[in-house]
Motif scaffolding. Sequence first.
Motif, PDB file in Angstrom:
ATOM      1  N   ASN A   1     -15.788   4.620   8.493  1.00  0.00           N
ATOM      2  CA  ASN A   1     -17.143   4.302   8.242  1.00  0.00           C
ATOM      3  C   ASN A   1     -18.263   4.920   8.673  1.00  0.00           C
ATOM      4  O   ASN A   1     -18.206   5.259   9.978  1.00  0.00           O
TER       5      ASN A   1
ATOM      6  N   ASN B   1      -6.735   2.590   5.734  1.00  0.00           N
ATOM      7  CA  ASN B   1      -7.720   2.506   4.609  1.00  0.00           C
ATOM      8  C   ASN B   1      -7.811   3.865   3.935  1.00  0.00           C
ATOM      9  O   ASN B   1      -8.421   4.653   4.252  1.00  0.00           O
ATOM     10  N   SER B   2      -6.904   3.902   3.002  1.00  0.00           N
ATOM     11  CA  SER B   2      -6.859   5.283   2.222  1.00  0.00           C
ATOM     12  C   SER B   2      -7.991   5.572   1.130  1.00  0.00           C
ATOM     13  O   SER B   2      -8.324   6.542   0.925  1.00  0.00           O
ATOM     14  N   ARG B   3      -9.039   4.506   0.900  1.00  0.00           N
ATOM     15  CA  ARG B   3     -10.392   4.676   0.154  1.00  0.00           C
ATOM     16  C   ARG B   3     -11.601   4.835   1.140  1.00  0.00           C
ATOM     17  O   ARG B   3     -12.338   5.087   0.430  1.00  0.00           O
ATOM     18  N   ARG B   4     -11.320   4.396   2.455  1.00  0.00           N
ATOM     19  CA  ARG B   4     -12.592   4.671   3.255  1.00  0.00           C
ATOM     20  C   ARG B   4     -11.897   4.772   4.611  1.00  0.00           C
ATOM     21  O   ARG B   4     -12.140   3.814   5.442  1.00  0.00           O
ATOM     22  N   MET B   5     -11.253   5.724   5.041  1.00  0.00           N
ATOM     23  CA  MET B   5     -10.662   5.808   6.321  1.00  0.00           C
ATOM     24  C   MET B   5     -11.499   6.078   7.445  1.00  0.00           C
ATOM     25  O   MET B   5     -11.096   5.436   8.472  1.00  0.00           O
TER      26      MET B   5
ATOM     27  N   ALA C   1       0.767  -1.209   0.034  1.00  0.00           N
ATOM     28  CA  ALA C   1      -0.208  -0.040  -0.006  1.00  0.00           C
ATOM     29  C   ALA C   1       0.763   1.320   0.156  1.00  0.00           C
ATOM     30  O   ALA C   1       0.203   2.355  -0.230  1.00  0.00           O
TER      31      ALA C   1
END
Length: 609
Positions: free
Chosen positions: A573, A567-571, A110
């Motif tokens: 929730n 989580n770079s695409r959904r840091m 990543a």
Amino acid sequence: MSIDIPDAAELPDSTCSYRQVYNTRLARKILAEFCHERFLRPTELSPGEYVVHSDDRETEYRFRAEVLSLDSWCIDPASLRRIRRGEQLPIDSIDLLVDLSGRLGIPGDALPEYLEEFVNTATISMNRPDSRRIPAADLAVADFQTIEKTMTEGHPCLVANAGRLGFTADDIERYAPESGGRFALIWVAVLRANTDFAAVSGIDYDSLVRDELGAGTLARFDRVLTGQGLDPASYYYMPVHPWQWSAKVARIYALDIAEHRIVPLGAGPDRYQPQQSIRTAFNVSAPARHYVKTALSIVNMGFTRGMSADYMRTTPLINDWVRGRLHGDRYLASIGFELIYEVAAIGYRNTTLTALTRPGSEYRKLLSALWRESPVPRVAEHEQLTTMAALLHIDHNGIPLVGAFIEVSGLAAREWLARYLRAYLHPIVYLLYRYEFKFSPHGENLILVLEGGVPVRAILKDIGEEICIFDAPDDIPEDCRRAVTEEGDEIRNLGVLSDVFDDFLRHLAALLHESGLVTDAEFWTVVAHSIAEFQAGHPDLADRFEKWDLFVPTFPAIHMNRLQMANSRRMVNLGDSYSTLVDDEHALVNPIARHRSAITAAGKQVHAA
């Protein structure tokens, strides 16, 4: 990586000089924020002198720093040295990230993508043409959109805050806010049977599009449909970002287009300028018309920036409910505080993809838009609008814009700060403690209204997506319940302590401190007295001030970079509890706690008056 930083030999002399300045600034931010989040634990060599070693222990980063309130590392950029095996090397922010990557906990596979996001972020300031570098003194008296396009810092907490993964170099020039480009939105007709449209009370679809497009453009769009044997009454007209149309919608919804569920209509008549939030565009052709926010499926600052068709059904209804609750509030009116609401929203659903996916899927976020009120009609001719993010801007000569605002105002820096806090902090505290509404009131979500350089009031935006409603009444409409949160009393004060103090005021305090305008200790004294002043003026909220204590000795940190790197695409929730974001092992010392006695003193002053 999508954007390369050219070699120094390819750049003009001034750009080379600025490149090193901004490279050092970014390296300083990496060290400061990762020390703040305790990824790094520098070794103190002597009072105020620190060293951080690379993962392989071969490289040292030495610097002088003051550790201010809230574990805020104020690093002297001129002191920063990079030494590898005894040899001093130029500061390079990318090499610094690589040197520290083991301690950052980014998985090896990543790391390249995170570095790509960081390189794209760095390019904004390093490679900025001289024509776009505006001295702070000039910017302090500039118009709203000139200030907006000059901001390069991005989110003050996040290091890789402008990744824009998905944009090409040409797209950056066309659509990134710092480029200041202006473009037309693409308009499409979408079949009503597949589309949700919602609006606040007093707004309907027909009047909205007539006001936004004009009768001539509406007639042109109608002719496109009738020319293909289609009935305009069966469709809604909606705007699409040009990149989203070509990169996503035209491909993924090709069958919908072929079967006339989506019909391209062409460009709209107005030109728009992208805002810092990148999905939102300001109408520069007719500034009193609405902002338009559109789905834009690029990865930026911890999220893929699509917009949920599911959310479009309820966003205006949440705005309408909030507007109704705040209508007629005498205190907000007395200080001139306003919210600009998302008055209408539209979302298209591909039936196949909707059936195959769950809410939250990026395939449900491809074709949506909303309209937000413009702040322009709300200001007088002698007033100036600016994004609150401007208070953290430092120009290419190292001059902070906040200092230039203070200079224009003619006020002492502490008095200017006190007035700013009344305009910004007081209403945010009021909304939380009176109405139990928590927003995300960081820099780009707040617009300040200035008069002669002085903040006189504030305008809050991004209501539907950012609001958390605590202890909602039983009669809240079902469509608004996604904004309701069930946090306990012990976490509610983080709406100020974390979202305001740590996320924004910590950075402003450090900037004023190092600029010699207001020391860190003085800054938090002013904040404490401001909170005390507010509380003394609202004795009816005393029980809530006690339960959600703003003078609590410590509070848990929220580590923004840690969330992004996980989580770079959904840091985050968005459905999770706010409390799940906190780090219970990192307690920040509340910088106003030692001023608790100011509550009593301020209360006595108010009663005596």
